[in-house]
Design a protein around this motif. Structure first.
Motif, PDB file in Angstrom:
ATOM      1  N   GLY A  29       0.660  -6.235  -5.184  1.00 15.22           N
ATOM      2  CA  GLY A  29       0.658  -4.822  -4.841  1.00 15.22           C
ATOM      3  C   GLY A  29       1.112  -3.929  -5.977  1.00 15.22           C
ATOM      4  O   GLY A  29       0.554  -2.850  -6.179  1.00 15.22           O
ATOM      5  N   LEU A  32      -1.784  -3.294  -8.297  1.00 16.85           N
ATOM      6  CA  LEU A  32      -2.717  -2.333  -7.699  1.00 16.85           C
ATOM      7  C   LEU A  32      -2.136  -0.924  -7.733  1.00 16.85           C
ATOM      8  O   LEU A  32      -2.850   0.044  -8.003  1.00 16.85           O
ATOM      9  N   ASN A  33      -0.834  -0.804  -7.488  1.00 16.49           N
ATOM     10  CA  ASN A  33      -0.167   0.511  -7.553  1.00 16.49           C
ATOM     11  C   ASN A  33      -0.218   1.087  -8.960  1.00 16.49           C
ATOM     12  O   ASN A  33      -0.363   2.300  -9.138  1.00 16.49           O
ATOM     13  N   ALA A  36      -3.490   2.599  -9.409  1.00 18.97           N
ATOM     14  CA  ALA A  36      -3.573   3.842  -8.635  1.00 18.97           C
ATOM     15  C   ALA A  36      -2.910   4.998  -9.391  1.00 18.97           C
ATOM     16  O   ALA A  36      -3.412   6.120  -9.360  1.00 18.97           O
ATOM     17  N   PHE A  40      -8.119   4.018 -11.811  1.00 17.97           N
ATOM     18  CA  PHE A  40      -8.950   2.817 -11.682  1.00 17.97           C
ATOM     19  C   PHE A  40     -10.099   2.900 -12.681  1.00 17.97           C
ATOM     20  O   PHE A  40     -10.607   3.988 -12.962  1.00 17.97           O
ATOM     21  N   LEU A  49     -10.917  -2.656  -6.918  1.00 15.52           N
ATOM     22  CA  LEU A  49      -9.464  -2.503  -7.036  1.00 15.52           C
ATOM     23  C   LEU A  49      -8.961  -1.357  -6.159  1.00 15.52           C
ATOM     24  O   LEU A  49      -7.918  -1.480  -5.494  1.00 15.52           O
ATOM     25  N   ALA A  50      -9.689  -0.259  -6.142  1.00 13.41           N
ATOM     26  CA  ALA A  50      -9.299   0.887  -5.316  1.00 13.41           C
ATOM     27  C   ALA A  50      -9.345   0.529  -3.831  1.00 13.41           C
ATOM     28  O   ALA A  50      -8.443   0.884  -3.062  1.00 13.41           O
ATOM     29  N   HIS A  53      -6.453  -1.740  -3.100  1.00 12.84           N
ATOM     30  CA  HIS A  53      -5.222  -0.950  -3.073  1.00 12.84           C
ATOM     31  C   HIS A  53      -5.049  -0.288  -1.711  1.00 12.84           C
ATOM     32  O   HIS A  53      -3.962  -0.310  -1.133  1.00 12.84           O
ATOM     33  N   GLU A  54      -6.093   0.309  -1.184  1.00  7.94           N
ATOM     34  CA  GLU A  54      -6.016   0.964   0.129  1.00  7.94           C
ATOM     35  C   GLU A  54      -5.685  -0.047   1.229  1.00  7.94           C
ATOM     36  O   GLU A  54      -4.854   0.229   2.101  1.00  7.94           O
ATOM     37  N   ASP A  56      -4.160  -2.990   0.870  1.00  9.49           N
ATOM     38  CA  ASP A  56      -2.790  -3.462   0.657  1.00  9.49           C
ATOM     39  C   ASP A  56      -1.776  -2.388   1.049  1.00  9.49           C
ATOM     40  O   ASP A  56      -0.797  -2.673   1.742  1.00  9.49           O
ATOM     41  N   HIS A  57      -2.005  -1.174   0.616  1.00  7.95           N
ATOM     42  CA  HIS A  57      -1.087  -0.056   0.874  1.00  7.95           C
ATOM     43  C   HIS A  57      -0.905   0.186   2.371  1.00  7.95           C
ATOM     44  O   HIS A  57       0.171   0.574   2.818  1.00  7.95           O
TER      45      HIS A  57
END
Length: 75
Positions: A29, A32-33, A36, A40, A49-50, A53-54, A56-57
């Motif tokens: 995470g 990925l952050n 962000a 990206f 990846l974006a 990220h969503e 995971d977030h």
């Protein structure tokens, strides 16, 4: 978000960087952050990846488990 993109998250590997060779869905995470915050890549990998990220977030990573290779049939 379509099912093909979700499937790609569990099959496509990171092609560069510290986590090269890691499946996108398995990236940490904090990595990925970082993307962000920094931006990206403007590529297909950047879109994956974006999306990851969503997922995971929002705490939805478990939704990818049935899509992983070898996960077996859904019941």
């Amino acid at each position: 978000m379509d099912s093909e993109q979700l499937q790609r998250l569990v099959t496509v590997t990171m092609p560069f960087g510290k986590h090269q060779g890691t499946v996108i869905a398995d990236l940490p995470g904090n990595y990925l952050n970082w993307f962000a915050r920094e931006g990206f890549p403007k590529t297909d990998i950047g879109r994956l990846l974006a999306l990851m990220h969503e997922i995971d977030h929002n705490g939805l990573s478990d939704l990818l488990k049935p899509l992983r290779p070898g996960a077996g049939p859904r019941r």
